[in-house]
Write an enzyme that holds these catalytic residues in place. Structure first.
Site, PDB file in Angstrom:
ATOM      1  N   GLY A 225       0.820  -1.203   0.000  1.00 31.66           N
ATOM      2  CA  GLY A 225       0.000   0.000   0.000  1.00 31.66           C
ATOM      3  C   GLY A 225       0.852   1.250   0.000  1.00 31.66           C
ATOM      4  CG  PHE A 227       1.118   5.711   4.281  1.00 30.20           C
ATOM      5  CD1 PHE A 227       2.143   6.633   4.251  1.00 30.20           C
ATOM      6  CD2 PHE A 227      -0.165   6.124   3.955  1.00 30.20           C
ATOM      7  CE1 PHE A 227       1.896   7.955   3.907  1.00 30.20           C
ATOM      8  CE2 PHE A 227      -0.410   7.440   3.615  1.00 30.20           C
ATOM      9  CZ  PHE A 227       0.624   8.361   3.591  1.00 30.20           C
ATOM     10  CB  VAL A 230      -1.349  -5.682   3.209  1.00 29.31           C
ATOM     11  CG1 VAL A 230      -2.513  -6.391   3.904  1.00 29.31           C
ATOM     12  CG2 VAL A 230      -1.597  -4.183   3.161  1.00 29.31           C
ATOM     13  CG  ASP A 340      -6.685   7.096  -1.987  1.00 25.34           C
ATOM     14  OD1 ASP A 340      -6.757   7.437  -3.187  1.00 25.34           O
ATOM     15  OD2 ASP A 340      -5.768   6.390  -1.535  1.00 25.34           O
TER      16      ASP A 340
END
Length: 526
Positions: A225, A227, A230, A340
């Site tokens: 992602g 930041f 996952v 977003d």
């Protein structure tokens, strides 16, 4: 009385040691406890470090059947208890060794009083919450000095006792202060302050070792992602989760605060659920429900026939996303603007129910406020509303999410990306412009093997999308109106004006053409 940051204790008794080395102790009792009312939540909280031989008071989502859990519902304090079931649990060395259930969250952790030390209760019948309450009222014995073998006069003895009492109290205060400082120095100050403000905080707090255990040391990576990465994980209960490991160099803690501050306070069928989190030194992680069918972009942009959804299922997903956004905008205590919305951030569970995810750019705002103050544009190109770039178009508001939803809706209806540099015809590079021209000529989108009702469904989706992506925010409908339009008949919908600025449309087409030319040059060079 003795005060520390977390509570107040009074000295119930003082036990002086003998003159030949016997230990001297003070009996301390938490003043927040009530002898007449079963209130077993002391104010001397110990949340950050696990203390060997302690008692955990915890609230749970579901009833616990294990004999290790002592029912404490009659003594629960509603202001502390996050969930409906409340229990006391004795620890050995660490919380993990007690059989701690993942559906519970620790509200209070305190050392065991003298009467409930492990050596004192071994072999006794099962304790009740009344027994625990009674022993807490008796308090703790704290050593405060040592006796000497000097023969004191009465006066000197009193002086020595006073000095030793003062030294003992000072030592106790120093221990409390050092414990407090050590607990807080291991965490980012901004995040710690934020967590302390979350009075109704629901998700479970995990240690970093628990995060590593549930992900098998980050063995199965699901994706990357903005930041962080996952990973797939599994709780002790067998429940699968997705663990986002944040990269602090990028987010600087703000992504964590945004996620927990928004998604952590809500629960909706079309919003992904935050199960828990981890903050331990420089390590930050967020734990979500696992979505076995991945993200929406892998479905609508895939060319594989085995994951090709029916138009009816596509429309159900559309409605689910719309209801999720409308909930964020109007049905929470605070208005939540996502900023977003895009196919990549729409996750699908085992039944293809859509869940809005990734609140790293989200912003909380008052429900009755119409304008949002932003220091910089946020979102993903292709889905960002034009007012985020051009201030003269209009103010930034919840209509920015409406625009993003419109672009997503257009891609779902076309089952292709809005901007496709490799389209067969140059006129089809920017899908919204191409399909508007077709509708303007009285033509529909060409659909293979579609029924008449499915064709109307797709046409309705596209018309609603055109309304959502109008250039001026004031020309776009609210999400409540969007849902109403989608639920209504297509014959009742009017086509809006063409929602593109000429310069913006030309720029998009030129960029796409340049991208296509570069790709063709690269292919010929190879």
């Amino acid at each position: 009385m003795l005060h520390n940051r977390d509570g107040t204790y009074y000295v119930a008794d003082i036990f002086y040691g003998g003159e030949f080395g016997d230990s001297s102790t003070i009996q301390l009792v938490d003043q927040s406890l009530d002898a007449d009312v079963c209130s077993i939540l002391p104010k001397s909280l110990v949340c950050e470090e696990e203390i060997a031989d302690s008692i955990f008071f915890m609230s749970c989502r579901v009833p616990m059947t294990s004999s290790l859990y002592i029912d404490a519902a009659s003594c629960a304090n509603a202001s502390f208890s996050a969930y409906p079931y409340f229990y006391a649990l004795f620890s050995g060395q660490t919380l993990n060794e007690t059989g701690f259930d993942e559906s519970c969250t620790v509200e209070v952790q305190v050392p065991r009083p003298v009467g409930l030390q492990y050596s004192n209760i071994t072999g006794l019948p099962r304790l009740s919450i009344s027994d625990i309450h009674r022993e807490l009222l008796r308090g703790y014995n704290v050593s405060w000095g040592c006796a000497t073998n000097v023969d004191f006069s009465d006066r000197n003895r009193r002086v020595a006792i006073a000095v030793r009492t003062l030294l003992g109290v000072l030592c106790l205060i120093i221990v409390v202060v050092l414990k407090f400082r050590r607990r807080h120095l291991c965490m980012d100050d901004t995040i710690e302050e934020f967590l302390q403000m979350q009075n109704k905080f629901m998700p479970i707090r995990y240690s970093y070792s628990e995060i590593k255990r549930m992900t098998e040391s980050f063995k199965n990576k699901l994706g990357q992602g903005g930041f962080g990465s996952v990973f797939k994980g599994k709780l002790r209960s067998g429940r699968f989760v997705a663990v986002k490991l944040l990269e602090l160099s990028k987010s600087k803690g703000q992504d964590f605060i945004n996620e927990v501050g928004t998604i952590g306070r809500i629960h909706h069928v079309n919003v992904v659920q935050l199960v828990g989190f981890c903050v331990q030194g420089s390590k930050q992680a967020l734990v979500y429900d696992y979505m076995p069918n991945g993200s929406l972009d892998k479905i609508i942009f895939s060319k594989e026939k085995n994951i090709n959804l029916s138009w009816e299922k596509i429309f159900e997903i559309v409605m689910g996303v719309a209801r999720g956004i409308e909930y964020l905008h109007r049905r929470c205590d605070m208005q939540i603007l996502h900023f977003d919305i895009k196919p990549h951030n729409i996750l699908l569970d085992e039944n293809f129910t859509p869940k809005i995810s990734d609140f790293g750019l989200a912003k909380l705002h008052a429900i009755d406020a119409s304008i949002v103050s932003l220091t910089a544009a946020r979102g993903t190109l292709g889905y960002m509303a034009p007012e985020l770039f051009y201030k003269n178009i209009g103010s930034i508001s919840h209509k920015a999410d409406v625009y993003s939803f419109g672009m997503l809706l257009m891609e779902m209806a076309g089952r292709r990306r809005n901007l496709d540099a490799f389209a067969e015809k140059s006129s089809e590079i920017y899908f919204p412009s191409w399909i508007y021209d077709r509708f303007d000529r009285g033509e529909d989108l060409e659909l293979e093997d579609a029924t008449e009702s499915e064709r109307k469904m797709v046409r309705k989706m596209i018309i609603v999308a055109f309304w959502c992506i109008q250039i001026k925010p004031t020309d776009r409908p609210s999400m409540s109106k969007v849902i109403e339009m989608l639920e209504g008949a297509v014959e009742l919908l009017e086509m809006p004006i063409k929602p593109f600025l000429l310069t913006m449309e030309r720029s998009s087409t030129d960029d796409a053409t340049e991208s296509m030319d570069r790709a063709q040059c690269s292919a010929s060079d190879s």
